[in-house]
Design a protein around this motif. Structure first.
Motif, PDB file in Angstrom:
ATOM      1  N   ARG A 171       0.762  -1.154  -0.032  1.00 27.49           N
ATOM      2  CA  ARG A 171       0.011   0.076   0.030  1.00 27.49           C
ATOM      3  C   ARG A 171       0.821   1.386   0.107  1.00 27.49           C
ATOM      4  O   ARG A 171       0.540   2.260  -0.890  1.00 27.49           O
ATOM      5  CB  ARG A 171      -0.942  -0.027   1.091  1.00 27.49           C
ATOM      6  CG  ARG A 171      -1.857   1.125   1.450  1.00 27.49           C
ATOM      7  CD  ARG A 171      -2.677   1.061   2.478  1.00 27.49           C
ATOM      8  NE  ARG A 171      -3.401   2.425   2.827  1.00 27.49           N
ATOM      9  CZ  ARG A 171      -4.387   2.906   2.262  1.00 27.49           C
ATOM     10  NH1 ARG A 171      -4.877   2.260   1.329  1.00 27.49           N
ATOM     11  NH2 ARG A 171      -4.849   4.039   2.427  1.00 27.49           N
ATOM     12  N   ARG A 172       1.787   1.333   0.732  1.00 27.44           N
ATOM     13  CA  ARG A 172       3.021   2.333   0.900  1.00 27.44           C
ATOM     14  C   ARG A 172       3.535   2.635  -0.455  1.00 27.44           C
ATOM     15  O   ARG A 172       3.353   3.812  -1.019  1.00 27.44           O
ATOM     16  CB  ARG A 172       3.855   2.245   1.730  1.00 27.44           C
ATOM     17  CG  ARG A 172       4.867   3.463   1.911  1.00 27.44           C
ATOM     18  CD  ARG A 172       6.186   2.930   2.721  1.00 27.44           C
ATOM     19  NE  ARG A 172       7.082   2.116   1.910  1.00 27.44           N
ATOM     20  CZ  ARG A 172       7.963   2.633   0.923  1.00 27.44           C
ATOM     21  NH1 ARG A 172       7.552   3.949   0.556  1.00 27.44           N
ATOM     22  NH2 ARG A 172       8.455   1.840   0.423  1.00 27.44           N
ATOM     23  N   ARG A 173       3.949   1.658  -1.223  1.00 26.66           N
ATOM     24  CA  ARG A 173       4.535   1.840  -2.427  1.00 26.66           C
ATOM     25  C   ARG A 173       3.593   2.158  -3.540  1.00 26.66           C
ATOM     26  O   ARG A 173       3.789   3.137  -4.605  1.00 26.66           O
ATOM     27  CB  ARG A 173       5.134   0.478  -2.987  1.00 26.66           C
ATOM     28  CG  ARG A 173       6.142   0.126  -2.270  1.00 26.66           C
ATOM     29  CD  ARG A 173       6.886  -1.330  -2.420  1.00 26.66           C
ATOM     30  NE  ARG A 173       7.974  -1.249  -1.874  1.00 26.66           N
ATOM     31  CZ  ARG A 173       9.175  -1.458  -2.093  1.00 26.66           C
ATOM     32  NH1 ARG A 173       9.427  -0.712  -3.506  1.00 26.66           N
ATOM     33  NH2 ARG A 173      10.380  -1.435  -1.505  1.00 26.66           N
ATOM     34  N   ILE A 174       2.445   1.702  -3.432  1.00 23.93           N
ATOM     35  CA  ILE A 174       1.160   2.330  -4.509  1.00 23.93           C
ATOM     36  C   ILE A 174       0.937   3.744  -4.293  1.00 23.93           C
ATOM     37  O   ILE A 174       0.822   4.570  -5.140  1.00 23.93           O
ATOM     38  CB  ILE A 174      -0.027   1.306  -4.391  1.00 23.93           C
ATOM     39  CG1 ILE A 174       0.341  -0.088  -4.898  1.00 23.93           C
ATOM     40  CG2 ILE A 174      -1.007   1.852  -5.182  1.00 23.93           C
ATOM     41  CD1 ILE A 174      -0.774  -1.152  -4.465  1.00 23.93           C
ATOM     42  N   LEU A 175       0.765   4.096  -2.899  1.00 23.53           N
ATOM     43  CA  LEU A 175       0.033   5.373  -2.692  1.00 23.53           C
ATOM     44  C   LEU A 175       1.620   6.263  -3.034  1.00 23.53           C
ATOM     45  O   LEU A 175       1.025   7.512  -3.344  1.00 23.53           O
ATOM     46  CB  LEU A 175      -0.279   5.435  -1.375  1.00 23.53           C
ATOM     47  CG  LEU A 175      -1.621   4.591  -1.084  1.00 23.53           C
ATOM     48  CD1 LEU A 175      -2.005   4.882   0.417  1.00 23.53           C
ATOM     49  CD2 LEU A 175      -2.537   5.369  -1.850  1.00 23.53           C
ATOM     50  N   ALA A 176       2.621   5.975  -2.657  1.00 24.82           N
ATOM     51  CA  ALA A 176       3.800   6.857  -2.862  1.00 24.82           C
ATOM     52  C   ALA A 176       3.808   7.187  -4.417  1.00 24.82           C
ATOM     53  O   ALA A 176       4.147   8.536  -4.856  1.00 24.82           O
ATOM     54  CB  ALA A 176       5.192   6.188  -2.540  1.00 24.82           C
ATOM     55  N   ALA A 177       3.522   6.245  -5.314  1.00 23.10           N
ATOM     56  CA  ALA A 177       3.251   6.486  -6.838  1.00 23.10           C
ATOM     57  C   ALA A 177       2.245   7.301  -7.312  1.00 23.10           C
ATOM     58  O   ALA A 177       2.246   7.997  -7.970  1.00 23.10           O
ATOM     59  CB  ALA A 177       3.564   5.061  -7.498  1.00 23.10           C
ATOM     60  N   TYR A 178       0.921   6.707  -6.564  1.00 23.84           N
ATOM     61  CA  TYR A 178      -0.228   7.160  -7.185  1.00 23.84           C
ATOM     62  C   TYR A 178      -1.266   7.304  -5.847  1.00 23.84           C
ATOM     63  O   TYR A 178      -1.813   6.497  -5.475  1.00 23.84           O
ATOM     64  CB  TYR A 178      -0.938   6.253  -7.891  1.00 23.84           C
ATOM     65  CG  TYR A 178       0.091   6.126  -9.239  1.00 23.84           C
ATOM     66  CD1 TYR A 178      -0.064   6.847 -10.193  1.00 23.84           C
ATOM     67  CD2 TYR A 178       0.866   4.988  -9.373  1.00 23.84           C
ATOM     68  CE1 TYR A 178       0.694   6.714 -11.434  1.00 23.84           C
ATOM     69  CE2 TYR A 178       1.470   4.641 -10.440  1.00 23.84           C
ATOM     70  CZ  TYR A 178       1.744   5.655 -11.660  1.00 23.84           C
ATOM     71  OH  TYR A 178       2.359   5.576 -12.520  1.00 23.84           O
TER      72      TYR A 178
END
Length: 132
Positions: A54-61
């Motif tokens: 989730r952190r990675r997805i939200l960091a990008a988008y």
């Protein structure tokens, strides 16, 4: 007495008896005197891996960008239905949105794999797809 715990579930587990107690329970606090220790949980949990995905997805988008992309995809599909197709710029735009979605799905797939294997270095970039 020796306890182990996982901060994600906020429970202490008595290693000797298997009994579990909420970390905010005063009984656990009172037991932690001289000679009593709390050890960290043995390894990462599936919840920690999901949080990293989730952190990675939200960091990008971030969520606002995801909402905008979803709305635009709906709009483009309406345009396609009304006009029996897209213009070249619209096709390029929908392809870009699809690429983003494919990346999100690849992060989720990596998370699924990591949740089943739980390597201690699950946050290492080598376990995750590169950002677009």
């Amino acid at each position: 007495m020796n306890f182990k715990y996982g901060p994600e579930n906020r429970y202490a587990i008595d290693v000797d008896t298997g009994a579990s107690y909420p970390l905010d329970d005063r009984r656990v606090v009172n037991w932690l005197g001289e000679g009593n220790t709390i050890a960290a949980a043995d390894g990462p949990t599936p919840e920690q891996v999901k949080a990293e995905a989730r952190r990675r997805i939200l960091a990008a988008y971030p969520e606002w960008k995801q909402a905008n992309l979803t709305a635009r995809a709906v709009e483009l599909n309406k345009i396609k239905a009304e006009n029996a197709g897209w213009t070249t710029p619209e096709q390029t735009e929908i392809n870009a949105i699809q690429s983003i979605w494919n990346w999100v799905k690849s992060v989720r797939a990596a998370s699924d794999t990591l949740e089943s294997t739980l390597p201690s270095d699950f946050k290492n970039d080598t376990h995750w797809p590169a950002n677009l």
